[in-house]
Scaffold this motif. Structure first.
Motif, PDB file in Angstrom:
ATOM      1  N   TYR A 219      -0.846   1.018   1.635  1.00  0.00           N
ATOM      2  CA  TYR A 219       0.284   0.362   0.334  1.00  0.00           C
ATOM      3  C   TYR A 219      -0.752  -1.263   0.914  1.00  0.00           C
ATOM      4  CZ  TYR A 219       4.028  -2.868  -1.828  1.00  0.00           C
ATOM      5  OH  TYR A 219       4.730  -3.812  -2.931  1.00  0.00           O
ATOM      6  N   ILE A 220      -1.792  -1.510  -0.825  1.00  0.00           N
ATOM      7  CA  ILE A 220      -2.673  -2.126  -0.632  1.00  0.00           C
ATOM      8  C   ILE A 220      -2.597  -3.941  -1.110  1.00  0.00           C
ATOM      9  CG2 ILE A 220      -4.122  -2.038  -2.991  1.00  0.00           C
ATOM     10  CD1 ILE A 220      -5.556  -2.545   0.281  1.00  0.00           C
ATOM     11  N   SER A 221      -0.978  -3.425  -1.808  1.00  0.00           N
ATOM     12  CA  SER A 221      -0.589  -4.915  -2.134  1.00  0.00           C
ATOM     13  C   SER A 221      -1.475  -5.688  -2.958  1.00  0.00           C
ATOM     14  CB  SER A 221      -0.387  -5.848  -1.431  1.00  0.00           C
ATOM     15  OG  SER A 221       0.269  -6.749  -1.261  1.00  0.00           O
ATOM     16  N   ASP A 222      -1.467  -7.056  -3.551  1.00  0.00           N
ATOM     17  CA  ASP A 222      -2.368  -8.249  -3.825  1.00  0.00           C
ATOM     18  C   ASP A 222      -3.328  -8.041  -3.713  1.00  0.00           C
ATOM     19  OD1 ASP A 222       0.136  -8.534  -5.602  1.00  0.00           O
ATOM     20  OD2 ASP A 222       0.012 -10.535  -4.938  1.00  0.00           O
ATOM     21  N   LEU A 223      -3.857  -7.331  -2.971  1.00  0.00           N
ATOM     22  CA  LEU A 223      -5.451  -6.551  -3.015  1.00  0.00           C
ATOM     23  C   LEU A 223      -5.621  -5.762  -4.456  1.00  0.00           C
ATOM     24  CD1 LEU A 223      -8.661  -7.508  -2.169  1.00  0.00           C
ATOM     25  CD2 LEU A 223      -7.995  -4.807  -0.708  1.00  0.00           C
ATOM     26  N   ILE A 224      -4.897  -5.055  -4.563  1.00  0.00           N
ATOM     27  CA  ILE A 224      -5.236  -4.264  -6.223  1.00  0.00           C
ATOM     28  C   ILE A 224      -4.236  -4.078  -6.816  1.00  0.00           C
ATOM     29  CG2 ILE A 224      -6.173  -2.534  -6.803  1.00  0.00           C
ATOM     30  CD1 ILE A 224      -7.214  -1.840  -4.452  1.00  0.00           C
ATOM     31  N   PRO A 225      -3.240  -5.383  -7.756  1.00  0.00           N
ATOM     32  CA  PRO A 225      -1.575  -5.179  -7.558  1.00  0.00           C
ATOM     33  C   PRO A 225      -1.764  -4.223  -9.071  1.00  0.00           C
ATOM     34  CG  PRO A 225      -3.100  -6.877  -8.801  1.00  0.00           C
ATOM     35  CD  PRO A 225      -3.939  -6.025  -7.387  1.00  0.00           C
TER      36      PRO A 225
END
Ligand SMILES: [Zn+2]
Length: 289
Positions: A219-225
């Motif tokens: 779950y890379i979140s807002d690094l790669i939204p």
């Protein structure tokens, strides 16, 4: 329903709904003639943005990564974003009640990632939505949230986390911790200084002959939204440290591409998870599960 088996773990995506986000802010310095090929904008230039949470059933625990936008927005914020508030209903539809959740992990503390951490009870008091859960969030993020810059102060709503920290129900993380066996966090600076991705490795590798690396979901979140943000240079205008976003993405891809990690896209309204690959021309592409 998006579901994925990772060893003994069962992963599913639950949405808190969608909300409109200005396309210019969403794609930063990328010109609209380029981003509009990947994301449709309406007449006001809004792009439909998802709110994807990841539920992991490990067999022993039920872990919820991210809690969407919640139902405590101010009137002013509702004017901008609406307030879809669908997460609890979507969980209930699959038989998950708030009491079932053992662990909640927030990657960072922006209002659209930890909104359902808490609710107001009948008397207006802020109480945990998931009464039995242990909550986790990055310590650096919480420190920053107490004194955010003028630029992003609107993104922090202290009712989403301060009552949990005060009561001891939320544990603050340095980054790198394993929260339960097979689920750990790692700091990916860029969007904020202390945002953490959540890395899920199955408890076992069912087909070691086919997949030499332990299967991994991140779950890379807002690094790669979203899948539209997979290019190294396509960062959001919201990112506080855009050059670090590029470095963090590079680090992520050096692991995630050769080891075929399944990437979860927090704000993608259509494709909540996909494999990121580099095509023959070297361009990043998202391949569906
Ligand atoms: Zn954010």
């Amino acid at each position: 329903m998006h579901r994925f088996a990772l060893g003994d773990f069962e992963l599913s995506i639950f949405s808190d709904g969608t909300y409109p986000l200005d396309g210019g802010a969403f794609f930063g310095v990328v010109p609209k003639v380029m981003w509009s090929r990947k994301a449709a904008a309406d007449e006001k230039n809004y792009v439909t943005t998802g709110l994807n949470s990841l539920l992991i059933r490990t067999g022993k625990q039920t872990v919820l990564v991210e809690t969407g936008m919640g139902n405590k927005l101010s009137e002013r914020m509702i004017k901008f974003y609406g307030q879809p508030a669908q997460l609890l209903a979507n969980l209930a539809a699959e038989g998950v009640s708030p009491e079932d959740v053992d662990i909640v992990i927030n990657t960072h503390l922006h209002f659209d990632h930890c909104g359902w951490n808490t609710v107001r009870d009948g008397s207006g008091k802020i109480v945990p939505t998931f009464p039995r859960a242990k909550y986790y969030a990055p310590e650096g993020e919480w420190q920053y949230a107490r004194k955010p810059s003028e630029r992003d102060a609107i993104s922090y709503i202290s009712d989403n986390y301060d009552p949990l920290v005060e009561s001891g129900q939320m544990t603050l993380l340095k980054g790198g911790e394993e929260i339960v066996p097979g689920i750990s966090v790692k700091t990916f600076p860029g969007h904020t200084a202390s945002m953490q991705g959540v890395i899920v490795r199955g408890s076992q590798n069912p087909h070691p002959q086919d997949t030499p690396h332990a299967p991994t979901v991140c779950y890379i979140s807002d690094l790669i939204p979203t899948t539209a943000h997979i290019d190294i240079t396509w960062g959001m205008g919201f990112d506080l440290y855009p050059l670090q976003t590029i470095e963090s993405k590079k680090w992520y891809y050096t692991q995630a591409i050769p080891e075929r990690w399944l990437t979860v896209f927090t704000h993608d309204a259509k494709t909540p998870w996909a494999y990121v690959e580099r095509d023959a021309a070297g361009k990043m592409v998202a391949r569906a599960v």
